[in-house]
Design a protein around this motif. Sequence first.
Motif, PDB file in Angstrom:
ATOM      1  N   SER A  77      41.828  79.849  49.903  1.00 18.17           N
ATOM      2  CA  SER A  77      43.162  80.071  49.337  1.00 18.17           C
ATOM      3  C   SER A  77      43.138  79.857  47.826  1.00 18.17           C
ATOM      4  O   SER A  77      43.739  80.627  47.067  1.00 18.17           O
ATOM      5  CB  SER A  77      44.179  79.123  49.984  1.00 18.17           C
ATOM      6  OG  SER A  77      44.280  79.364  51.372  1.00 18.17           O
ATOM      7  N   ARG A 109      43.333  83.097  44.774  1.00 16.97           N
ATOM      8  CA  ARG A 109      44.436  83.206  43.818  1.00 16.97           C
ATOM      9  C   ARG A 109      44.022  82.933  42.379  1.00 16.97           C
ATOM     10  O   ARG A 109      44.875  82.859  41.488  1.00 16.97           O
ATOM     11  CB  ARG A 109      45.564  82.231  44.199  1.00 16.97           C
ATOM     12  CG  ARG A 109      46.209  82.453  45.561  1.00 16.97           C
ATOM     13  CD  ARG A 109      46.636  83.896  45.829  1.00 16.97           C
ATOM     14  NE  ARG A 109      47.584  84.434  44.868  1.00 16.97           N
ATOM     15  CZ  ARG A 109      48.912  84.398  45.016  1.00 16.97           C
ATOM     16  NH1 ARG A 109      49.442  83.832  46.091  1.00 16.97           N
ATOM     17  NH2 ARG A 109      49.702  84.934  44.112  1.00 16.97           N
ATOM     18  N   GLY A 158      45.666  84.973  50.744  1.00 15.41           N
ATOM     19  CA  GLY A 158      45.961  85.051  49.326  1.00 15.41           C
ATOM     20  C   GLY A 158      46.215  86.482  48.886  1.00 15.41           C
ATOM     21  O   GLY A 158      47.118  86.747  48.080  1.00 15.41           O
ATOM     22  N   HIS A 218      53.098  79.926  47.452  1.00 17.00           N
ATOM     23  CA  HIS A 218      52.072  80.130  48.477  1.00 17.00           C
ATOM     24  C   HIS A 218      51.463  78.795  48.903  1.00 17.00           C
ATOM     25  O   HIS A 218      51.380  78.481  50.104  1.00 17.00           O
ATOM     26  CB  HIS A 218      51.002  81.073  47.898  1.00 17.00           C
ATOM     27  CG  HIS A 218      49.770  81.200  48.709  1.00 17.00           C
ATOM     28  ND1 HIS A 218      48.597  81.724  48.217  1.00 17.00           N
ATOM     29  CD2 HIS A 218      49.477  80.853  50.000  1.00 17.00           C
ATOM     30  CE1 HIS A 218      47.666  81.695  49.136  1.00 17.00           C
ATOM     31  NE2 HIS A 218      48.165  81.172  50.226  1.00 17.00           N
ATOM     32  N   MET A 230      49.693  87.392  50.133  1.00 14.21           N
ATOM     33  CA  MET A 230      50.721  86.743  49.315  1.00 14.21           C
ATOM     34  C   MET A 230      50.850  87.425  47.952  1.00 14.21           C
ATOM     35  O   MET A 230      51.954  87.616  47.429  1.00 14.21           O
ATOM     36  CB  MET A 230      50.384  85.261  49.122  1.00 14.21           C
ATOM     37  CG  MET A 230      50.506  84.427  50.384  1.00 14.21           C
ATOM     38  SD  MET A 230      52.218  84.230  50.897  1.00 14.21           S
ATOM     39  CE  MET A 230      52.032  83.034  52.234  1.00 14.21           C
TER      40      MET A 230
END
Length: 386
Positions: free
Chosen positions: A36, A40, A161, A174, A164
């Motif tokens: 994650s 991002r 990710g 998130h 999102m």
Amino acid sequence: MQPTASISRNTTFSLAHLQQYALPLLFTLFGVIMGSWAGRIPALAERVHVSHSALSMVLLCGGLGAVVSYPISSYLMGRFGARKTLLISGLALLCVLVAIGMAPTVPRLMLAVLSLGITASTFDVAINSAATKREKQTGKSELSKLHGLGCAGGLAGATLGSLMASLKIAPATHFVMLAAPLAVLLYMGYSMLEADDSVEKVEKKSFSLPRGPLALLGLLGFLGSMSEGSIADWSGVFLKEHFGASDGLAPLALSSFSVMMLMSRMVGDKLKGRFGAQRLVTIGSLVSACGLFFAVLAPNAYVALGGFAIAGLGLSLLFPFVFSAAGAQGPIALAGVASMAYSGSLMGPPVIGAVAHYVGMQAAIAYVGGLSLVIALVASRTRLLK
């Protein structure tokens, strides 16, 4: 008395049944958290408006945190044991993940990423210690499969990710949405894990460099960590900058890398018995180099994803086999190889950032491909890699 004995046996069976799922859950959870974060990075970098060189300094903080975490993990393992350490460090890791998403400036982001390196490495030490203890108790090798589940978690985290990002959900939102359910799963894994809170003896030195034949294993760990860390941190940035990929597409570079690594690690033990670790790591590193050079020369982002998938296949068995070979030489040898690997994670991403800043992202990814060629050369000469 028979009904009571039957209930006791059923309870014992139930506990044993639950305990076998604890470590798979915890390794998968760790992968989700780290995937994650890595997925991002492009969005986080864009939000605080950092250049390649500044982003390399941010990522350097994560590697530095991993290196300086060893005395912290030593203290926690010696005071509380592996089980409680993984709960403490895991909860701290989730808090740090939220802090990364909320960091408004580059200095605060650097501090948060430093904390990520410390908490993630401490959690990593704890779960691997628990897994090693279970292997000794059961006599069954499980680490390769557990690390494969970590890859599965990383794939899930990076894919989430991507989703999102495509929905225009900010990293802070998130990570806040992710933290609460993952904290519940962490406590479930902690509760299911065998209740053995005996303290661990861990080296208190921040570094314990290997010598002699072990030095080559340490070098493989160093180069492998540089390569994996660089791909995790920079592959999405490469797709976004070089091909103009969207925030939704960019994290799929890490996803494609992770899914092939997962598939390979699930069959790695069988392949090792048939072909030998040295041959697999050597050939795999050459495959990885081909994949990365293919990504560099790809005509578009979708074709480049295939290159990163090939690289994941090639590098997948390096860490399980290197750590297995080091562990066979004793815990001090394993600690030394781990120290070199941590220093590789410290050096890799900022070096790639510097190359990208002065020469360009294509040259930076090609540099990682060159590292794979060096890994193949070192692996072919490593006698302990059997």
